[in-house]
Scaffold this active site. Structure first.
Site, PDB file in Angstrom:
ATOM      1  CG  HIS A   1      -1.757   1.277   1.460  1.00 18.27           C
ATOM      2  ND1 HIS A   1      -2.658   1.510   0.622  1.00 18.27           N
ATOM      3  CD2 HIS A   1      -1.458   2.161   2.476  1.00 18.27           C
ATOM      4  CE1 HIS A   1      -3.178   2.764   0.887  1.00 18.27           C
ATOM      5  NE2 HIS A   1      -2.542   3.171   1.924  1.00 18.27           N
TER       6      HIS A   1
ATOM      7  CD  GLU B   1      -6.881   4.121   4.076  1.00 20.32           C
ATOM      8  OE1 GLU B   1      -6.147   4.910   3.452  1.00 20.32           O
ATOM      9  OE2 GLU B   1      -6.916   4.001   5.512  1.00 20.32           O
TER      10      GLU B   1
ATOM     11  CD  GLU C   1      -6.886   0.845   8.214  1.00 19.49           C
ATOM     12  OE1 GLU C   1      -6.489   0.687   9.570  1.00 19.49           O
ATOM     13  OE2 GLU C   1      -6.851   1.958   7.677  1.00 19.49           O
TER      14      GLU C   1
ATOM     15  CG  ASP D   1      -9.195   4.974   8.233  1.00 16.15           C
ATOM     16  OD1 ASP D   1      -9.937   5.915   8.828  1.00 16.15           O
ATOM     17  OD2 ASP D   1      -7.967   5.296   7.809  1.00 16.15           O
TER      18      ASP D   1
ATOM     19  NE  ARG E   1      -7.981   7.584  -0.137  1.00 16.25           N
ATOM     20  CZ  ARG E   1      -7.435   6.706   0.582  1.00 16.25           C
ATOM     21  NH1 ARG E   1      -6.386   7.488   1.301  1.00 16.25           N
ATOM     22  NH2 ARG E   1      -7.359   5.613   0.754  1.00 16.25           N
TER      23      ARG E   1
ATOM     24  CD  GLN F   1      -5.707  11.294   3.248  1.00 14.82           C
ATOM     25  OE1 GLN F   1      -6.572  10.452   2.864  1.00 14.82           O
ATOM     26  NE2 GLN F   1      -4.524  10.320   3.699  1.00 14.82           N
TER      27      GLN F   1
ATOM     28  CE  LYS G   1      -6.325   8.272   6.129  1.00 12.94           C
ATOM     29  NZ  LYS G   1      -7.129   7.056   5.665  1.00 12.94           N
TER      30      LYS G   1
ATOM     31  CB  THR H   1     -13.294   4.443  11.998  1.00 15.74           C
ATOM     32  OG1 THR H   1     -12.521   5.748  11.802  1.00 15.74           O
ATOM     33  CG2 THR H   1     -12.368   3.106  11.977  1.00 15.74           C
TER      34      THR H   1
ATOM     35  CD  GLU I   1      -3.496   0.638  -2.389  1.00 13.01           C
ATOM     36  OE1 GLU I   1      -2.270  -0.092  -2.168  1.00 13.01           O
ATOM     37  OE2 GLU I   1      -4.459   0.687  -1.401  1.00 13.01           O
TER      38      GLU I   1
END
Length: 411
Positions: A124, A191, A193, A225, A229, A232, A245, A249, A352
């Protein structure tokens, strides 16, 4: 089939027994539950019926009293629960306290103390580096191979699976615009996680060594999460993530105890740099976990990230988090960071998967670069269990709803 008899191969059989908190229809009273197949055991009621010494910690509206009780109690309670749910002589007493999952409401199972998120996947980190620093000699920052990088999140916005996620608003500034604008995020991401839950606290001014990881961490769960973007990208220099962020969550309603994951323990990837002594885990027991994660958008699987590829382990993260003397509190939660494998199909974020929007995903209901209002993201996972079984992790599900100031398409 009686609920006491779980079908062979069920990933939530008696070899698993994750903990949660639930309430029954028409009741506001919450209590500790333990999942068995497609049922949940009222653990407190069962303990009282069997005159168990653990009735007090299991008859609570959160897991925190059990978490604070420490590792010896965690192991003793797990052995007791296993016996209650497998020994035939207990069936008549236990069965009335098993409720179908479809009949209960699941809640956030613990009171969150602090929340920290890490950045532990080399795949990542390299992908992100290549996206945002394509001309750099090394896509990793100079410190990445020397310590687990993390940031402090917002514990008050940790929510249980199933909670809707309002599209966040904030400042954003596309590179071609002369000044920032304010409005709902247009690049909402996820994300995939794994979250680790601290039970036993530690005093301020002391560090927790690698060898004490299992004395402090009770269990783990899936974690999403959510990330804006565009917000951020504009705010994160020089101090890192903040509003991009902190809005939500999502975590599973079920916490899988570490004791259920003995068969899933694996060594982390080979280290390429010498580590400082406090992070050197070469003499420690394997503290990586072989968790197989799936990411679905609107029911369509888009990625399958392997947790076994994570460069930094949860034990190293815990040690690094406390090496400066920071204390642990019961209910502390820390995220692994985005889980991404080496192949395109194993990337744990849309950033990604679409290479920052360059390569849209083809879904049955249309193309996606980032999330649209109405999209539902679901994380699921399993790990190897004893005798060829699978240990299921509770899912994390969240649906994006429009910001009150107006919805935004993410296509």
């Amino acid at each position: 089939m009686p609920p006491f008899d779980v079908p062979e191969g069920d990933p939530f059989g008696p070899h698993n027994l994750p903990y949660g908190v639930f309430s029954l229809p028409g009741s506001e009273s919450r209590t500790v539950g333990v999942r068995l197949g497609d049922h949940v055991l009222d653990a407190g009621a069962a303990a009282r019926a069997l005159s168990s010494p653990y009735a007090a910690v299991l008859s609570q509206p959160t897991l925190n009293p059990l978490l604070a009780a420490g590792r010896t109690t965690w192991s003793d309670v797990r052995r007791a629960l296993t016996a209650w749910l497998t020994v035939p002589s207990h069936q008549q007493t236990i069965t009335p306290h098993l409720h179908p999952l479809t009949s209960v409401t699941l809640h956030l199972p613990f009171e969150v103390a602090d929340y920290v998120d890490f950045y532990a996947s080399e795949n990542h980190a390299r992908n992100v580096g290549q996206i945002f620093r394509p001309d750099a000699v090394d896509s990793l920052t100079p410190n990445w191979k020397h310590m687990p990088i993390g940031y402090h999140g917002r514990s008050g916005t940790v929510v249980v699976s199933g909670t809707e996620v309002v599209r966040p608003a904030g400042q954003r500034k596309p590179p071609t615009d002369p000044a920032p604008v304010f409005g709902p995020s247009t690049r909402l991401d996820i994300e995939a996680e794994v979250g680790f839950l601290v039970g036993t606290p530690s005093p301020m001014g002391t560090a927790v060594p690698l060898s004490s990881f299992r004395d402090h961490v009770f269990g783990l769960c899936l974690l999403n999460d959510w990330s804006a973007r565009d917000v951020q990208a504009w705010e994160y220099v020089p101090l890192g993530p903040f509003l991009g962020k902190s809005f939500a969550t999502s975590v599973s309603a079920w916490i899988t105890p570490l004791d259920a994951l003995e068969e899933a323990r694996v060594a982390p990837p080979e280290r390429t740099h010498n580590l400082l002594p406090y992070l050197d885990d070469t003499a420690e027991e394997p503290s990586g976990y072989d968790l197989r994660i799936s990411v679905a958008i609107n029911g369509h699987v888009v990625s399958e990230p392997p947790f076994s590829t994570m460069y930094w382990t949860a034990a190293q993260q815990l040690t690094h988090m406390t090496v400066n003397g920071a204390s642990l509190r019961t209910g502390d939660l820390y995220g692994s960071g985005t889980v991404s494998g080496p192949s395109e199909r194993e990337r744990g974020s849309l950033l990604e998967l679409t290479w920052n929007g360059r390569d849209p995903l083809e879904l049955p209901d249309g193309k996606r670069t980032f999330l649209e209002d109405g999209d539902e993201v679901t994380l699921t996972a399993w790990a190897p269990g004893p005798d060829g079984t699978r240990v299921g992790l509770g899912e994390v599900r969240g649906r994006v709803v429009p910001n009150p100031s107006g919805g935004v398409s993410g296509r």
